[in-house]
Scaffold this active site. Structure first.
Site, PDB file in Angstrom:
ATOM      1  N   LYS A 270      86.754  36.192  27.204  1.00 48.10           N
ATOM      2  CA  LYS A 270      86.549  34.673  28.786  1.00 48.10           C
ATOM      3  C   LYS A 270      85.485  34.004  28.167  1.00 48.10           C
ATOM      4  CE  LYS A 270      83.679  35.913  32.995  1.00 48.10           C
ATOM      5  NZ  LYS A 270      83.196  36.975  33.710  1.00 48.10           N
ATOM      6  N   ASP A 275      77.497  31.012  34.341  1.00 46.89           N
ATOM      7  CA  ASP A 275      78.318  31.688  35.490  1.00 46.89           C
ATOM      8  C   ASP A 275      77.091  31.641  36.951  1.00 46.89           C
ATOM      9  OD1 ASP A 275      79.777  32.329  37.778  1.00 46.89           O
ATOM     10  OD2 ASP A 275      79.388  34.642  36.982  1.00 46.89           O
ATOM     11  N   LYS A 282      74.866  33.590  43.037  1.00 48.11           N
ATOM     12  CA  LYS A 282      74.077  34.764  43.088  1.00 48.11           C
ATOM     13  C   LYS A 282      72.928  34.801  43.065  1.00 48.11           C
ATOM     14  CE  LYS A 282      76.636  35.434  38.478  1.00 48.11           C
ATOM     15  NZ  LYS A 282      77.475  36.586  38.820  1.00 48.11           N
ATOM     16  N   ASP A 293      77.727  35.114  30.274  1.00 46.23           N
ATOM     17  CA  ASP A 293      78.907  35.342  30.495  1.00 46.23           C
ATOM     18  C   ASP A 293      79.867  34.779  29.391  1.00 46.23           C
ATOM     19  OD1 ASP A 293      80.534  36.888  32.178  1.00 46.23           O
ATOM     20  OD2 ASP A 293      80.683  34.967  33.645  1.00 46.23           O
ATOM     21  N   ASP A 352      82.335  34.358  42.453  1.00 47.88           N
ATOM     22  CA  ASP A 352      81.600  34.965  41.969  1.00 47.88           C
ATOM     23  C   ASP A 352      83.266  35.633  40.922  1.00 47.88           C
ATOM     24  OD1 ASP A 352      79.323  35.599  40.651  1.00 47.88           O
ATOM     25  OD2 ASP A 352      78.336  37.160  41.655  1.00 47.88           O
ATOM     26  N   GLU A 354      84.856  35.135  39.633  1.00 42.34           N
ATOM     27  CA  GLU A 354      86.082  34.228  38.668  1.00 42.34           C
ATOM     28  C   GLU A 354      86.605  34.093  36.799  1.00 42.34           C
ATOM     29  OE1 GLU A 354      83.314  34.659  35.578  1.00 42.34           O
ATOM     30  OE2 GLU A 354      82.982  34.739  38.009  1.00 42.34           O
ATOM     31  N   ARG A 356      87.859  37.300  36.090  1.00 44.75           N
ATOM     32  CA  ARG A 356      89.625  37.491  36.378  1.00 44.75           C
ATOM     33  C   ARG A 356      89.913  35.669  36.892  1.00 44.75           C
ATOM     34  NH1 ARG A 356      88.184  41.318  40.769  1.00 44.75           N
ATOM     35  NH2 ARG A 356      86.258  41.203  39.499  1.00 44.75           N
TER      36      ARG A 356
END
Length: 503
Positions: A270, A275, A282, A293, A352, A354, A356
């Site tokens: 990933k 993010d 967030k 991230d 959030d 995201e 996956r």
């Protein structure tokens, strides 16, 4: 720093410094006893006077010890002999490196690799010493204008092994340790880069440079948004819609086995280079850490570097799923329904969640490689941090033997993982009234439901998922990327290649 291995008795060593261990309470290690004997009890007399107890982290530097050829002896406290475990061994090595640098030693012969660590052989002790030394010396100051050069005179470290029979395994341990340490450093450097520099294009440039450095059997292909659209990767594309930076998927292929039936192991990382949470934004506090991230992609890059450096006789493919999740007029929204590359539809309940949505399309994409196994690495869920804290990585898998291999590799490397279940009952939490599934399943078992979501896209191969949300970086004063789980995956691939660390 240069590392080497030799076999010899301490009294014959002519070096700037010899490093030996002392146990609690004031007990000399076997090597220290040899030095004490030839010095007519000089060392034991110091201990009797209370100069050193042998507690973990204690040090005592001796100059010009009688009848000893080396200029200095560094005594390192190792704690109680029966309690010397892997963690304490690494701490002793770390203390050794720092002390040698602080005291101005340019070279040293280290006999700590002869200490008994339960269940560990000389290969493990030498390799861990190399990896720990490199970790101890790591710093990230590329972006500082006033670089304060730390005092690091240490240039050469020689590890001693008991007999000449262990020299070959010791040399192999150094080779493997240096390659793994370089992979960890590469992953940490990528993770620590700020998001205004390290975006998906930067990840792609690093992947291309890797192929240029190992052009013999490494190729890199970069897939942009137009090609993703043609492939039907609408879920991946949706996540990056709010960003001005293009989403790019970098595919690094290493071919170490030319056999036609040699199927590759695929690693998927990933790579959310920042993010913000998107529309489901967030909190501002700690948001700077969302540059981490992309540590899954950074780890995959580091592992691919290690594999290429060691020229392992296996085929490995690494995919860096680069993307940025930002709010904006084009950003995807809660309530959107996305059609994934697999054809399955997903209702977005939280932008959030995201990672996956990016990974599910990549996991479908890699089916074309007919993989032996697929392992994805992702800073996926805060729920995994709640479950396992910051010490152990979460592991889920649809194939028990693969899970067992990864757990074994985690124990061998010290980069530990713990398996979580993937029961069908958790799948029910992903039900949606408007699509095949929702992208979140509520707070209960959040790490598991995220794994369950990914499992719906991995039915055609053996798959494992590593959730590194709690282990990929540290916060606070020592803030920075850790480089995990490079060591775990490196050990897994070494085992697959036939290098299992046995002497």
């Amino acid at each position: 720093m240069e590392f080497s291995v030799k076999s010899g008795s301490p009294e014959k060593q002519r070096s700037a410094c010899i490093v030996v261990g002392v146990f609690e309470p004031r007990r000399l290690s076997p090597i220290a006893e040899q030095l004490d004997k030839i010095s007519d009890g000089y060392i034991s007399a110091l201990l009797r006077r209370g100069e050193l107890e042998g507690k973990p982290g204690q040090t005592l530097l001796l100059h010009h010890v009688p009848n000893v050829l080396s200029e200095r002896i560094l005594l390192i406290g190792c704690g109680k002999e029966r309690e010397l475990d892997e963690r304490q061994y690494k701490q002793v090595i770390q203390k050794t490196i720092n002390t040698l640098n602080d005291t101005g030693s340019m070279e040293a012969v280290c006999f700590l690799t002869e200490l008994h660590v339960k269940g560990r052989n000389n290969y493990w002790k030498v390799r861990q010493a190399v990896e720990t030394a490199k970790e101890t010396l790591y710093s990230f100051d590329q972006l500082k204008t006033n670089k304060s050069e730390p005092r690091r005179p240490l240039r050469k470290m020689v590890f001693n092994v008991p007999t000449r029979r262990e020299l070959t395994s010791g040399e192999r341990a150094i080779q493997h340790g240096l390659a793994i340490a370089a992979g960890i450093k590469a992953a940490k450097d990528l993770g620590n880069m700020p998001p205004n520099i390290c975006n998906a294009a930067y990840l792609a440039s690093q992947a291309r440079q890797l192929a240029d450095s190992y052009s013999k059997n490494v190729i890199t292909r970069v897939i942009g948004e137009q090609q993703m659209k043609e492939l039907g990767m609408h879920s991946y594309l949706a996540v990056g819609q709010g960003s001005q930076n293009e989403s790019l998927m970098s595919v690094i292929e290493y071919k170490g086995n030319a056999s036609e039936d040699a199927r590759p192991i695929v690693l998927v990382g990933k790579g959310l280079t920042f993010d913000s949470g998107g529309i489901s934004i967030k909190p501002s506090e700690g948001m700077d850490e969302m540059k981490y991230d992309m540590c899954g992609a950074a780890a995959v890059y580091g592992v691919m570097r290690m594999v290429a450096e060691l020229q392992l006789p296996i085929n490995v493919i690494g995919v860096l799923a680069g993307c940025e999740n930002m709010p904006g007029g084009r950003a995807y929204r809660p309530g959107d329904v996305l059609t994934t590359m697999s054809g399955q539809t997903v209702e977005v309940l939280n932008t959030d969640a995201e990672g996956r949505l990016v990974l599910c399309d990549v996991l479908t994409y890699v089916e074309r490689f007919e993989p032996e196994a697929v392992i994805d690495v992702a800073t996926l869920t805060g729920a995994c941090v709640i479950a396992l804290g910051h010490h152990i990585t979460g592991l889920m898998a649809n194939h028990n033997p693969l899970a067992h291999e990864l757990i074994a590799a985690s124990e061998q490397s010290g980069d530990r993982a713990w398996r979580l279940p993937l029961g069908d009952e958790y799948q029910e939490q992903l039900e949606s009234n408007f699509a095949d599934m929702a992208n979140i399943g509520g707070r209960p078992g959040g790490a598991i439901t995220a794994g369950c979501f990914l499992s719906r896209f991995t039915r055609k191969y053996n798959w494992a998922h590593l959730d590194i949300a709690g282990t990929a970086w540290r916060s606070g004063k020592a803030k920075g990327a850790t480089g995990r789980p490079v060591a775990l995956l490196a050990q897994f691939l070494l085992n697959r290649a036939g290098f299992n660390g046995e002497e």
